[in-house]
Design a protein around this motif. Sequence first.
Motif, PDB file in Angstrom:
ATOM      1  N   ILE A  27       0.258 -22.372 -13.621  1.00  0.00           N
ATOM      2  CA  ILE A  27       1.357 -23.191 -14.137  1.00  0.00           C
ATOM      3  C   ILE A  27       0.840 -24.176 -15.175  1.00  0.00           C
ATOM      4  O   ILE A  27       1.415 -24.342 -16.245  1.00  0.00           O
ATOM      5  CB  ILE A  27       2.059 -23.943 -12.980  1.00  0.00           C
ATOM      6  CG1 ILE A  27       2.689 -22.926 -12.022  1.00  0.00           C
ATOM      7  CG2 ILE A  27       3.097 -24.920 -13.516  1.00  0.00           C
ATOM      8  CD1 ILE A  27       3.129 -23.508 -10.705  1.00  0.00           C
ATOM      9  N   ASP A  28      -0.271 -24.835 -14.864  1.00  0.00           N
ATOM     10  CA  ASP A  28      -0.853 -25.860 -15.739  1.00  0.00           C
ATOM     11  C   ASP A  28      -2.039 -25.252 -16.489  1.00  0.00           C
ATOM     12  O   ASP A  28      -3.081 -24.983 -15.897  1.00  0.00           O
ATOM     13  CB  ASP A  28      -1.309 -27.043 -14.897  1.00  0.00           C
ATOM     14  CG  ASP A  28      -1.950 -28.160 -15.719  1.00  0.00           C
ATOM     15  OD1 ASP A  28      -1.975 -28.057 -16.967  1.00  0.00           O
ATOM     16  OD2 ASP A  28      -2.435 -29.125 -15.108  1.00  0.00           O
ATOM     17  N   PRO A  29      -1.904 -25.029 -17.806  1.00  0.00           N
ATOM     18  CA  PRO A  29      -2.977 -24.380 -18.559  1.00  0.00           C
ATOM     19  C   PRO A  29      -4.117 -25.317 -18.980  1.00  0.00           C
ATOM     20  O   PRO A  29      -4.950 -24.934 -19.786  1.00  0.00           O
ATOM     21  CB  PRO A  29      -2.247 -23.841 -19.787  1.00  0.00           C
ATOM     22  CG  PRO A  29      -1.156 -24.835 -20.014  1.00  0.00           C
ATOM     23  CD  PRO A  29      -0.727 -25.282 -18.632  1.00  0.00           C
ATOM     24  N   THR A  30      -4.152 -26.522 -18.446  1.00  0.00           N
ATOM     25  CA  THR A  30      -5.209 -27.461 -18.815  1.00  0.00           C
ATOM     26  C   THR A  30      -6.578 -26.835 -18.543  1.00  0.00           C
ATOM     27  O   THR A  30      -6.815 -26.267 -17.473  1.00  0.00           O
ATOM     28  CB  THR A  30      -5.070 -28.774 -18.004  1.00  0.00           C
ATOM     29  OG1 THR A  30      -3.784 -29.316 -18.237  1.00  0.00           O
ATOM     30  CG2 THR A  30      -6.147 -29.774 -18.395  1.00  0.00           C
ATOM     31  N   VAL A  31      -7.451 -26.946 -19.517  1.00  0.00           N
ATOM     32  CA  VAL A  31      -8.797 -26.397 -19.377  1.00  0.00           C
ATOM     33  C   VAL A  31      -9.544 -27.167 -18.299  1.00  0.00           C
ATOM     34  O   VAL A  31      -9.573 -28.394 -18.297  1.00  0.00           O
ATOM     35  CB  VAL A  31      -9.558 -26.476 -20.719  1.00  0.00           C
ATOM     36  CG1 VAL A  31     -10.967 -25.959 -20.568  1.00  0.00           C
ATOM     37  CG2 VAL A  31      -8.808 -25.704 -21.793  1.00  0.00           C
ATOM     38  N   ARG A  32     -10.129 -26.443 -17.380  1.00  0.00           N
ATOM     39  CA  ARG A  32     -10.896 -27.067 -16.309  1.00  0.00           C
ATOM     40  C   ARG A  32     -12.307 -27.369 -16.813  1.00  0.00           C
ATOM     41  O   ARG A  32     -12.811 -26.680 -17.694  1.00  0.00           O
ATOM     42  CB  ARG A  32     -10.935 -26.142 -15.089  1.00  0.00           C
ATOM     43  CG  ARG A  32      -9.531 -25.862 -14.556  1.00  0.00           C
ATOM     44  CD  ARG A  32      -9.525 -24.942 -13.355  1.00  0.00           C
ATOM     45  NE  ARG A  32     -10.093 -23.637 -13.663  1.00  0.00           N
ATOM     46  CZ  ARG A  32     -10.559 -22.800 -12.735  1.00  0.00           C
ATOM     47  NH1 ARG A  32     -10.510 -23.106 -11.466  1.00  0.00           N
ATOM     48  NH2 ARG A  32     -11.059 -21.642 -13.086  1.00  0.00           N
ATOM     49  N   PRO A  33     -12.936 -28.399 -16.266  1.00  0.00           N
ATOM     50  CA  PRO A  33     -14.289 -28.743 -16.742  1.00  0.00           C
ATOM     51  C   PRO A  33     -15.286 -27.625 -16.424  1.00  0.00           C
ATOM     52  O   PRO A  33     -15.171 -26.945 -15.405  1.00  0.00           O
ATOM     53  CB  PRO A  33     -14.624 -30.012 -15.960  1.00  0.00           C
ATOM     54  CG  PRO A  33     -13.729 -30.009 -14.775  1.00  0.00           C
ATOM     55  CD  PRO A  33     -12.490 -29.250 -15.176  1.00  0.00           C
ATOM     56  N   MET A  34     -16.237 -27.478 -17.329  1.00  0.00           N
ATOM     57  CA  MET A  34     -17.313 -26.507 -17.112  1.00  0.00           C
ATOM     58  C   MET A  34     -18.478 -26.866 -18.013  1.00  0.00           C
ATOM     59  O   MET A  34     -18.327 -27.651 -18.946  1.00  0.00           O
ATOM     60  CB  MET A  34     -16.834 -25.073 -17.345  1.00  0.00           C
ATOM     61  CG  MET A  34     -16.493 -24.734 -18.758  1.00  0.00           C
ATOM     62  SD  MET A  34     -15.982 -23.025 -18.842  1.00  0.00           S
ATOM     63  CE  MET A  34     -14.859 -23.159 -20.184  1.00  0.00           C
TER      64      MET A  34
END
Length: 130
Positions: free
Chosen positions: A39-46
């Motif tokens: 739902i939320d396309p925010t890029v996750r940290p990596m």
Amino acid sequence: MSPDLKYLAYTAMLTAALWIPYVVCQVQTNGFLQPQNYIDPTVRPMPFWGHRAHRTYLNAVEVFAPFAALVIVVHIAGKANAMTAFWTMSFFWLRVAHAVVYWFGWPWIRTGIFTLGFVCIAGIFWELIK
């Protein structure tokens, strides 16, 4: 199958597989996707290498279209020859090198390899129009 088409197929498979390191990094860093991630396309940290792996994949997709189009047109036009075989083989191996160099974050080498890849595309175009 002509060398041109063989290296086009190799390049297509390489391009198709370059998403794998990015996804591996995502899973190692953040675990598998959860329903909220869809739902939320925010890029996750990596880590930075994961971001570079993603850019490697996107870059390969971007340059694949003109390469593929020219190889197919050369084949259809009956203009495939030893030089087009050289250019297509060189393009494939330069894309392999580009991916490795991009993953490791080696700055100037990557630009040189990318430029040589463009020279290969221009070489195929030259063989087509001459």
